[in-house]
Design an enzyme around this catalytic site. Structure first.
Site, PDB file in Angstrom:
ATOM      1  N   LYS A 289      -7.663  -8.453 -12.714  1.00  0.00           N
ATOM      2  CA  LYS A 289      -8.807  -9.478 -12.553  1.00  0.00           C
ATOM      3  C   LYS A 289     -10.364  -8.542 -13.593  1.00  0.00           C
ATOM      4  O   LYS A 289      -9.726  -7.635 -13.572  1.00  0.00           O
ATOM      5  CB  LYS A 289      -8.759  -9.251 -11.458  1.00  0.00           C
ATOM      6  CG  LYS A 289     -10.060  -9.766 -10.932  1.00  0.00           C
ATOM      7  CD  LYS A 289      -9.696  -9.625  -8.659  1.00  0.00           C
ATOM      8  CE  LYS A 289     -10.866 -10.257  -7.676  1.00  0.00           C
ATOM      9  NZ  LYS A 289     -10.805 -10.124  -7.015  1.00  0.00           N
TER      10      LYS A 289
ATOM     11  N   SER B 210     -10.658 -13.917  -3.799  1.00  0.00           N
ATOM     12  CA  SER B 210     -11.168 -14.148  -4.507  1.00  0.00           C
ATOM     13  C   SER B 210     -10.237 -13.804  -6.149  1.00  0.00           C
ATOM     14  O   SER B 210     -11.190 -14.445  -6.853  1.00  0.00           O
ATOM     15  CB  SER B 210     -12.663 -12.985  -5.134  1.00  0.00           C
ATOM     16  OG  SER B 210     -12.386 -11.992  -5.294  1.00  0.00           O
TER      17      SER B 210
ATOM     18  N   SER C 135      -9.306 -10.391  -0.802  1.00  0.00           N
ATOM     19  CA  SER C 135      -9.389 -10.985  -2.204  1.00  0.00           C
ATOM     20  C   SER C 135      -7.688 -11.259  -2.804  1.00  0.00           C
ATOM     21  O   SER C 135      -7.332 -12.210  -3.992  1.00  0.00           O
ATOM     22  CB  SER C 135     -10.393 -10.669  -3.254  1.00  0.00           C
ATOM     23  OG  SER C 135     -11.555 -10.982  -2.035  1.00  0.00           O
TER      24      SER C 135
END
Lengths: 473, 505
Positions: B80, B155, B179
């Site tokens: 990420k 997310s 997330s």
């Protein structure tokens, strides 16, 4: 005009003398090239995390113990937020809700000035204005240097008390070795909170805060000057505005910087990246037991053990280097009073002449002890002692005996050498011999003077007197 | 070569070790797949081809010398874009970090590299991990490989989409309030949020420091466990990391014959997790999974967990407060996108950098957080939220006296259509109802696929929650479930090309 009373409280920021910063491994060394003592943590780069330096905690605890504080078993760090370019995370890690040390005191002129708390925090960077490019640059070398902030209660009433409080705290901290306490270099910085009130009143007046006053002398002047300004305002019927002011020592006046309305909302909350400190009773007691002798203890011991005056004692204990020199010299030569006298006299005078502070003193106690021993044993006279000490202070010699020999400073005590001089003096002035015999005592003094002059002052006066009497007899 | 990318990470590691696949070939295939899928799925913000190939060659030569660094050596992966990578831009999907390249690696990146895995790029996300759809990304929304008109969740939307699209065998996400788990559920993959402190946060760009954890997303729980073995372990640079070492040996061998691992497992199903607001299909799939667990021998029991409903408000106060603090440093002065106009006053430069640099959702949370921390409101909001958190932790402790695992849906819905939820933050926040309690209490939890929605055909995920540091147990239970079911093996059609519709493999 009513009588007024000054009320002073202090906030003293002290840089701790750890080798590395409080939340990262960068060096705390002063004066490196700009932005070379930095890493992702103290630069506040995204993703970096603080890790607490245990040595800094120990130093802060020692300071708290020496200043008679309670030590918080589960102290917590908090974030204090404000935007400023020298603060790269836009928050300072500090302590608000559970500071490390609370409720201490320091004795000043026989009364207690209470210490509300001592908390740990990190220092910010430094802004440097570059006139060439007309821009302001940031140096983060100092960012993250461990600080303690010592907050007193508003217990001081005069410039003298205020200065003395700072002196006492500084003496204790430097004795502990937790800080070098150099006000000029900013490792000890004093903020003075001051208000005035009619004598006899117990309510506190509106206060102002004067930031970063950087010498003891300025602190005294700032307290006197701001007191006068506030009284004048009141007498003129003007309100005292709660504000931060800057003391300008050259103008001998304080200037307004910002008022309460501009005050930040610091939005404190507990620092989630650091677990609460957990200090055990055993560890705290072990730190207490390991404290060195503190100035307040020395203040009792010096007069009692060495017969020093209160005045001499006070000067000696306020500086770590002076204490150390005194105690070690006294231990080596066994003459504490002589040691104190030399330090109070020649040594402080020499420092003053060179514009140096006592912490710059490098004189070896062995050298001073040797000089004292030689002089008190009559092997050198006072002038020779002074000359040797001056040389040792200036670093010109490290071997006292060698210096004395090389410069022929030793007393002449040898009977035949002295007798030779006596004969010369008497022969040079045969009339005096006759005069002495006829009872003119004054002549004896004259002949002594002549002999000493011939010996360049290095004759042993007792032996010389004896031999001169013999020669005249 | 593309077919290999649909293999599990453990299987690929084995093929690499036995030299049936070359690391460089596999790396190139993954990079090609990443590039090819990115037009449709937009899972990657940065694809780091050169560095990946360099690492692939290095790892291959180690393997050739008989020096295999780990059982995932040579396996492609991606992280990420809030995880710092030295020399590779790390954007947090925010304009304000435009142009920022970290000068150091996150601990997890160091550990992945040391384990010989090959990082091919940085994954799309909601800006600063704030969002549930990946639509708040400054680099455009990522899309769901099962239906590109839908979001992949957030997310860590890019991290889940890249695994679902069979581009990367595993990825790393971060989980502050769900997330990792919610996008894993939306994309039909397995996502694991470790116990707080199990994985170092050093180098993870903080959102809510007391809640953030890095964790793996993969096709199944066994792969997640293998990745956890690499990631976990104390890190001196993160004072909140713990000496906890994850050992996947009891999970690695979980297979079709291992379903009896579930016999006697005490599974608690909170009543409150199945009340109003829950999509009927999600409800049905989750309860069916509970039946499956029961049929496999688990002791499944309903119970009441009334603290659930306090978690969302407490979470949004604590997370926003910490975010407001953590994001204060972005002033555009030292790095990132600033406003360089000579003569501009300092305050104005900072205000403009932040006004132009942050997106709407980030600004909303920064304002919320600063408000909650401001003088006079601290006790009413932040302190009260801390009290709710303490109560919630107590309720979890009590539940884990009775149960080994708690079972809930991962999210109340399946993946939303793009643009469907952004305008209604409250509804979006309530979508986190099952995941945020886990972060507040610092617990380990896994989301794993348990079927598809009758309504829209999208994947449904369920969540197993365990007590602190029972990470191995949580993943072993998931692996056991997966050894008896095949939902986790379903992949979207022409996954690597970001195609529509779904099919089972």
């Amino acid at each position: 005009m009513p009588q007024y009373e000054t009320v002073v409280g202090l906030e003293i920021h002290v840089e701790l003398a750890t080798a590395t910063k409080v939340f990262c491994g960068c060096t705390t060394a002063f004066g490196g090239e700009q932005n070379t003592h930095v890493c992702p943590v103290c630069m506040g780069l995204p993703g970096a995390l603080p890790v607490l330096n245990r040595q800094a905690v120990e130093y802060a605890v020692r300071a708290g113990l020496a200043l008679n504080c309670n030590i918080t078993r589960n102290a917590v760090f908090d974030r204090k937020h404000y935007f400023y370019p020298d603060l790269p995370k836009a928050f300072q890690i500090s302590q608000l809700y559970l500071p490390l040390c609370t409720d201490g005191w320091v004795e000043v002129f026989g009364k207690r000035v209470r210490i509300r708390e001592i908390h740990m925090e990190e220092d910010a960077g430094k802004l440097v204005h570059d006139p060439w490019t007309d821009s302001t640059l940031v140096d983060f070398n100092r960012c993250g240097v461990p600080l303690i902030e010592i907050v007193t209660q508003p217990d001081m009433r005069t410039p003298e008390e205020t200065v003395e409080t700072v002196r006492q705290i500084r003496a204790a901290l430097s004795m502990l070795g937790v800080s070098d306490c150099k006000m000029q270099e900013g490792s000890l910085r004093v903020d003075v909170n001051l208000s005035v009130r009619p004598m006899g009143s117990t309510a506190l007046g509106t206060r102002t805060e004067m930031k970063n006053i950087n010498s003891l002398k300025s602190i005294g002047r700032a307290v006197a000057g701001e007191t006068a300004r506030q009284i004048e305002q009141i007498e003129l019927g003007r309100p005292i505005i709660q504000q931060t002011r800057r003391w300008d020592d050259n103008k001998n006046a304080s200037m307004a910087m910002r008022s309460k309305e501009d005050a930040h909302d610091y939005r404190y909350f507990p620092e989630p990246d650091l677990a609460p400190l957990s200090l055990s009773d055993e560890w705290i007691e072990s730190r207490r037991a390991a404290l060195p002798e503190l100035p307040e203890q020395k203040r009792v011991r010096y007069p009692a053990e060495f017969g020093l005056s209160a005045y001499d004692t006070d000067i000696l204990v306020s500086e770590k280097t002076l204490c150390e020199l005194f105690e070690r010299t006294a231990a080596i030569c066994g003459k504490p009073k002589d040691a104190a006298n030399w330090i109070m006299g020649e040594i402080l005078a020499a420092l003053k002449e060179r514009g140096e502070s006592p912490d710059q003193l490098t004189l070896a106690p062995e050298a001073l002890a040797r000089i004292i021993t030689l002089q008190s044993g009559g092997e050198i006279n006072r002038n020779a002692a002074r000359q040797t000490l001056t040389a040792a202070l200036a670093g010109e010699t490290s071997d006292v005996d060698e210096y004395i020999k090389a410069n022929q400073l030793a007393m002449v005590g040898d009977a035949s050498a002295l007798m030779e001089i006596v004969k010369q003096v008497i022969n040079a002035d045969p009339d005096s011999d006759a005069a002495y015999r006829s009872g003119k005592e004054k002549v004896f003094g004259f002949l002594m003077g002549q002999a000493m002059r011939a010996l360049k002052g290095k004759g042993d006066p007792g032996r010389l007197k004896e031999l001169l009497k013999q020669g005249l007899g | 070569m593309n077919d290999y990318l649909s293999y599990s990470a453990i299987k690929l590691g084995g093929l690499i070790q036995s030299k049936q696949i070359g690391v460089a070939e596999l790396t190139r295939a993954a990079i090609e797949a990443a590039k090819e899928s990115n037009d449709g799925i937009n899972a990657f913000i940065t694809i780091n081809e050169e560095e990946a190939i360099r690492q692939a060659r290095r790892v291959q030569s180690l393997i050739d010398n008989g020096d295999t660094p780990s059982k995932l050596a040579g396996v492609p992966c991606a992280v990420k874009d809030n995880i710092s990578t030295r020399g590779t831009p790390t954007t947090c999907a925010s304009r304000i970090l435009g142009g920022y390249t970290p000068m150091y690696d996150a601990t997890v990146v160091e550990r992945l590299r040391a384990a010989g895995t090959v990082m091919i790029g940085k994954l799309n996300m909601d800006e600063f991990a704030m969002g549930s759809t990946t639509e708040t990304s400054a680099y455009g929304s990522a899309r769901n490989p099962w239906d590109p008109s839908r979001c992949p969740g957030g997310s860590s939307g890019g991290a889940a989409a890249a695994v679902a699209a069979r581009v990367a065998p595993f990825t790393l996400g971060s989980d502050t309030g769900g997330s990792i788990r919610q996008p894993a559920a939306f994309c039909g993959v397995t996502g694991f949020k470790p116990t707080y402190g199990a994985v170092s946060r050093w180098g993870l760009i903080a959102y809510g420091s007391s809640l953030d954890q890095i964790g793996p997303i993969a096709k199944d729980a066994r792969d997640c466990a293998a990745v956890m073995t690499i990631l976990s372990g104390e890190d001196k640079r993160d004072g909140t990391s713990t000496p906890f070492e994850f050992d996947d040996s009891s999970i690695a061998n979980v297979n079709a014959d291992s379903a009896d691992l579930l016999v006697g497992l005490r599974v608690g199903v909170p009543d409150e997790a199945f009340e109003t607001g829950l999509d009927p299909s999600v409800r049905a799939r989750t309860l069916e999974a509970a039946d499956t667990l029961s049929n496999l021998g688990a002791a499944v029991e309903r119970f009441s967990f009334p603290m659930f409903k306090y978690a969302v408000p407490a979470y949004y106060i604590i997370a926003s407060a910490e975010a407001a603090s953590n994001l204060s440093r972005y002033d555009g002065i030292r790095y990132g996108r600033g406003v360089a106009e000579p003569g501009l006053p300092l305050d104005e430069a900072i205000i403009r950098a932040r006004s132009e640099g942050f997106g709407r959702e980030v600004k909303r949370r920064l304002m919320l957080g600063n408000f909650a921390l401001s003088a006079g409101y601290y006790d009413a909001y932040y302190n009260k939220a801390l009290q709710a958190k303490a109560l919630l932790c107590g309720a979890f402790d009590a539940a884990f006296d009775r149960f080994d695992i708690l079972l809930t849906p991962t999210a109340p819905t399946t993946a939303m259509r793009l643009g469907e939820s952004l305008d209604d933050p409250l509804t979006m926040y309530l979508g986190d109802i099952y995941t945020v309690p886990v972060n507040l209490a610092g617990l380990p939890a896994v989301s794993l696929p348990c079927g598809f929605s009758d309504k829209d055909g999208m994947p449904v995920g369920m969540q197993f929650i365990g007590k602190a540091f029972s990470d191995v147990n949580v993943l072993r239970a998931a692996a056991a479930y997966q050894s008896a079911t095949d939902w986790h093996q379903c992949a979207p059609v022409s996954a690597a090309k970001g195609g529509a519709a779904y099919a089972t493999v």
